[in-house]
Design a protein around this motif. Structure first.
Motif, PDB file in Angstrom:
ATOM      1  N   LEU A 185      76.313  89.556  46.227  1.00 47.21           N
ATOM      2  CA  LEU A 185      76.081  88.169  46.636  1.00 47.21           C
ATOM      3  C   LEU A 185      76.515  87.910  48.079  1.00 47.21           C
ATOM      4  O   LEU A 185      76.308  86.810  48.596  1.00 47.21           O
ATOM      5  N   GLY A 186      77.132  88.906  48.718  1.00 46.29           N
ATOM      6  CA  GLY A 186      77.606  88.739  50.090  1.00 46.29           C
ATOM      7  C   GLY A 186      78.806  87.813  50.189  1.00 46.29           C
ATOM      8  O   GLY A 186      79.003  87.135  51.201  1.00 46.29           O
ATOM      9  N   ILE A 187      79.628  87.793  49.148  1.00 45.55           N
ATOM     10  CA  ILE A 187      80.789  86.910  49.092  1.00 45.55           C
ATOM     11  C   ILE A 187      82.054  87.737  49.275  1.00 45.55           C
ATOM     12  O   ILE A 187      82.240  88.750  48.599  1.00 45.55           O
ATOM     13  N   ARG A 188      82.926  87.288  50.178  1.00 45.94           N
ATOM     14  CA  ARG A 188      84.171  88.004  50.475  1.00 45.94           C
ATOM     15  C   ARG A 188      85.254  87.581  49.494  1.00 45.94           C
ATOM     16  O   ARG A 188      85.550  86.391  49.335  1.00 45.94           O
ATOM     17  N   PRO A 189      85.897  88.564  48.800  1.00 50.77           N
ATOM     18  CA  PRO A 189      86.988  88.225  47.890  1.00 50.77           C
ATOM     19  C   PRO A 189      88.261  87.846  48.641  1.00 50.77           C
ATOM     20  O   PRO A 189      88.569  88.423  49.679  1.00 50.77           O
ATOM     21  N   VAL A 190      88.990  86.870  48.099  1.00 48.83           N
ATOM     22  CA  VAL A 190      90.257  86.417  48.672  1.00 48.83           C
ATOM     23  C   VAL A 190      91.275  86.359  47.532  1.00 48.83           C
ATOM     24  O   VAL A 190      91.058  85.654  46.539  1.00 48.83           O
ATOM     25  N   GLU A 191      92.372  87.092  47.662  1.00 51.10           N
ATOM     26  CA  GLU A 191      93.376  87.148  46.604  1.00 51.10           C
ATOM     27  C   GLU A 191      94.181  85.856  46.498  1.00 51.10           C
ATOM     28  O   GLU A 191      94.550  85.265  47.505  1.00 51.10           O
ATOM     29  N   ALA A 192      94.423  85.464  45.243  1.00 44.81           N
ATOM     30  CA  ALA A 192      95.245  84.290  44.929  1.00 44.81           C
ATOM     31  C   ALA A 192      96.216  84.691  43.819  1.00 44.81           C
ATOM     32  O   ALA A 192      96.067  85.753  43.220  1.00 44.81           O
ATOM     33  N   PHE A 193      97.187  83.841  43.506  1.00 46.54           N
ATOM     34  CA  PHE A 193      98.196  84.194  42.506  1.00 46.54           C
ATOM     35  C   PHE A 193      97.642  84.186  41.095  1.00 46.54           C
ATOM     36  O   PHE A 193      98.228  84.778  40.187  1.00 46.54           O
ATOM     37  N   ASP A 194      96.497  83.524  40.881  1.00 44.11           N
ATOM     38  CA  ASP A 194      96.021  83.325  39.519  1.00 44.11           C
ATOM     39  C   ASP A 194      94.558  82.886  39.540  1.00 44.11           C
ATOM     40  O   ASP A 194      94.101  82.276  40.505  1.00 44.11           O
ATOM     41  N   THR A 195      93.841  83.157  38.458  1.00 41.15           N
ATOM     42  CA  THR A 195      92.445  82.742  38.369  1.00 41.15           C
ATOM     43  C   THR A 195      92.319  81.217  38.363  1.00 41.15           C
ATOM     44  O   THR A 195      91.593  80.640  39.170  1.00 41.15           O
ATOM     45  N   ALA A 196      93.025  80.568  37.454  1.00 40.11           N
ATOM     46  CA  ALA A 196      92.938  79.108  37.365  1.00 40.11           C
ATOM     47  C   ALA A 196      93.608  78.438  38.558  1.00 40.11           C
ATOM     48  O   ALA A 196      93.176  77.372  38.994  1.00 40.11           O
ATOM     49  N   GLY A 197      94.648  79.060  39.098  1.00 40.96           N
ATOM     50  CA  GLY A 197      95.264  78.533  40.320  1.00 40.96           C
ATOM     51  C   GLY A 197      94.283  78.542  41.471  1.00 40.96           C
ATOM     52  O   GLY A 197      94.252  77.619  42.297  1.00 40.96           O
ATOM     53  N   ALA A 198      93.441  79.583  41.523  1.00 40.07           N
ATOM     54  CA  ALA A 198      92.395  79.641  42.547  1.00 40.07           C
ATOM     55  C   ALA A 198      91.379  78.521  42.328  1.00 40.07           C
ATOM     56  O   ALA A 198      90.939  77.864  43.283  1.00 40.07           O
ATOM     57  N   ALA A 199      91.016  78.291  41.070  1.00 40.59           N
ATOM     58  CA  ALA A 199      90.081  77.197  40.769  1.00 40.59           C
ATOM     59  C   ALA A 199      90.660  75.851  41.197  1.00 40.59           C
ATOM     60  O   ALA A 199      89.955  75.024  41.793  1.00 40.59           O
ATOM     61  N   ARG A 200      91.933  75.646  40.923  1.00 38.23           N
ATOM     62  CA  ARG A 200      92.595  74.396  41.332  1.00 38.23           C
ATOM     63  C   ARG A 200      92.581  74.246  42.852  1.00 38.23           C
ATOM     64  O   ARG A 200      92.260  73.177  43.382  1.00 38.23           O
ATOM     65  N   ALA A 201      92.871  75.329  43.591  1.00 36.14           N
ATOM     66  CA  ALA A 201      92.879  75.280  45.060  1.00 36.14           C
ATOM     67  C   ALA A 201      91.486  75.005  45.612  1.00 36.14           C
ATOM     68  O   ALA A 201      91.329  74.228  46.564  1.00 36.14           O
ATOM     69  N   VAL A 202      90.470  75.599  45.014  1.00 36.59           N
ATOM     70  CA  VAL A 202      89.087  75.361  45.454  1.00 36.59           C
ATOM     71  C   VAL A 202      88.698  73.907  45.195  1.00 36.59           C
ATOM     72  O   VAL A 202      88.070  73.260  46.043  1.00 36.59           O
ATOM     73  N   ALA A 203      89.092  73.371  44.048  1.00 36.61           N
ATOM     74  CA  ALA A 203      88.787  71.973  43.743  1.00 36.61           C
ATOM     75  C   ALA A 203      89.473  71.033  44.727  1.00 36.61           C
ATOM     76  O   ALA A 203      88.855  70.082  45.225  1.00 36.61           O
ATOM     77  N   GLU A 204      90.732  71.328  45.040  1.00 43.02           N
ATOM     78  CA  GLU A 204      91.476  70.474  45.975  1.00 43.02           C
ATOM     79  C   GLU A 204      90.894  70.532  47.381  1.00 43.02           C
ATOM     80  O   GLU A 204      90.866  69.523  48.084  1.00 43.02           O
ATOM     81  N   ALA A 205      90.428  71.716  47.799  1.00 46.83           N
ATOM     82  CA  ALA A 205      89.869  71.863  49.148  1.00 46.83           C
ATOM     83  C   ALA A 205      88.502  71.194  49.272  1.00 46.83           C
ATOM     84  O   ALA A 205      88.123  70.737  50.350  1.00 46.83           O
ATOM     85  N   ASN A 206      87.752  71.172  48.167  1.00 42.31           N
ATOM     86  CA  ASN A 206      86.422  70.555  48.145  1.00 42.31           C
ATOM     87  C   ASN A 206      85.530  71.057  49.284  1.00 42.31           C
ATOM     88  O   ASN A 206      84.821  70.295  49.925  1.00 42.31           O
ATOM     89  N   ASP A 207      85.571  72.365  49.521  1.00 44.64           N
ATOM     90  CA  ASP A 207      84.791  73.022  50.581  1.00 44.64           C
ATOM     91  C   ASP A 207      83.697  73.854  49.910  1.00 44.64           C
ATOM     92  O   ASP A 207      84.007  74.805  49.187  1.00 44.64           O
ATOM     93  N   PRO A 208      82.403  73.548  50.130  1.00 41.42           N
ATOM     94  CA  PRO A 208      81.327  74.280  49.458  1.00 41.42           C
ATOM     95  C   PRO A 208      81.244  75.761  49.849  1.00 41.42           C
ATOM     96  O   PRO A 208      80.572  76.535  49.172  1.00 41.42           O
ATOM     97  N   ALA A 209      81.953  76.172  50.891  1.00 42.83           N
ATOM     98  CA  ALA A 209      81.968  77.582  51.284  1.00 42.83           C
ATOM     99  C   ALA A 209      82.989  78.385  50.480  1.00 42.83           C
ATOM    100  O   ALA A 209      82.975  79.613  50.504  1.00 42.83           O
ATOM    101  N   ARG A 210      83.868  77.693  49.752  1.00 40.47           N
ATOM    102  CA  ARG A 210      84.913  78.350  48.946  1.00 40.47           C
ATOM    103  C   ARG A 210      84.584  78.237  47.464  1.00 40.47           C
ATOM    104  O   ARG A 210      84.266  77.156  46.974  1.00 40.47           O
ATOM    105  N   ALA A 211      84.693  79.379  46.784  1.00 42.35           N
ATOM    106  CA  ALA A 211      84.491  79.406  45.331  1.00 42.35           C
ATOM    107  C   ALA A 211      85.690  80.086  44.694  1.00 42.35           C
ATOM    108  O   ALA A 211      86.536  80.654  45.383  1.00 42.35           O
ATOM    109  N   ALA A 212      85.734  80.030  43.380  1.00 37.74           N
ATOM    110  CA  ALA A 212      86.774  80.715  42.619  1.00 37.74           C
ATOM    111  C   ALA A 212      86.113  81.568  41.548  1.00 37.74           C
ATOM    112  O   ALA A 212      85.024  81.248  41.060  1.00 37.74           O
ATOM    113  N   VAL A 213      86.790  82.655  41.189  1.00 41.19           N
ATOM    114  CA  VAL A 213      86.394  83.486  40.057  1.00 41.19           C
ATOM    115  C   VAL A 213      87.443  83.236  38.981  1.00 41.19           C
ATOM    116  O   VAL A 213      88.625  83.514  39.182  1.00 41.19           O
ATOM    117  N   ALA A 214      86.998  82.656  37.863  1.00 38.85           N
ATOM    118  CA  ALA A 214      87.940  82.232  36.827  1.00 38.85           C
ATOM    119  C   ALA A 214      87.202  82.083  35.499  1.00 38.85           C
ATOM    120  O   ALA A 214      85.973  82.172  35.455  1.00 38.85           O
TER     121      ALA A 214
END
Length: 190
Positions: A129-158
């Motif tokens: 998909l041409g998407i760069r992985p970015v490590e986070a402390f947790d799957t759901a924690g990443a989802a929470r951070a993506v939701a808070e940032a509200n940036d369409p260029a950022r996604a989470a795997v969870a």
């Protein structure tokens, strides 16, 4: 799937530690396997195990192995050296979803954030998909951070449940590289 019972057969409500934020795979496992227990979230595997040793919780459910990436570290090593009793174990299917803020399109996404173990289970899909992985402390924690940032260029795997918890849109389900992706969880007691 049946719950993972206590060693003494007493399934009265208690507290079960897990690593991650609400909506993480470990959170799902506690809810599904120990519905009588209160799930208690910790930011790290070390903190979850320490809480068990200190008597703050009655048990801990920790992932130690995955069919795609092998050992889940540092969890597996911590379990081996903790001096705790492994009461039982269970293999659970792991389905990964790519999620982003409402209105984001797959073509908008540049990065996908998640726990290193989850990212390791979908390296091929993210690369395709041409998407760069970015490590986070947790799957759901990443989802929470993506939701808070509200940036369409950022996604989470969870887990898909995390999309519900953090009001994200699922752009693609089942992005794990293996259709038989499973994780082994162990139930620990002091």
């Amino acid at each position: 799937m049946e719950g993972v019972g206590r060693p003494d057969g007493d399934d009265a409500p208690g507290r079960c530690a897990y690593q991650g934020a609400p909506g993480a795979f470990s959170h799902e496992a506690v809810i599904d396997l120990r519905p009588w227990d209160e799930p208690v979230a910790y930011d790290s595997f070390e903190a979850a195990i320490a809480a068990l040793k200190a008597g703050q919780v009655g048990c801990a459910l920790i992932p130690v192995e995955n069919t795609t990436i092998g050992r889940v570290e540092p969890a597996a090593s911590l379990v081996e050296t903790a001096g705790l009793t492994v009461v039982s174990e269970v293999w659970r299917p792991i389905r990964l979803a790519l999620m982003a803020p409402a209105g984001a399109r797959l073509g908008d996404v540049r990065t996908a954030e998640s726990h290193p173990a989850a990212l390791g289970q979908c390296t091929g899909a993210l690369a395709a998909l041409g998407i760069r992985p970015v490590e986070a402390f947790d799957t759901a924690g990443a989802a929470r951070a993506v939701a808070e940032a509200n940036d369409p260029a950022r996604a989470a795997v969870a887990p898909a449940r995390a999309a519900e918890v953090y009001e994200l849109s699922i752009l693609r389900n089942d992005i794990q590289d293996s259709a038989d992706n499973r994780t082994r969880f162990v139930l620990l007691s002091a």
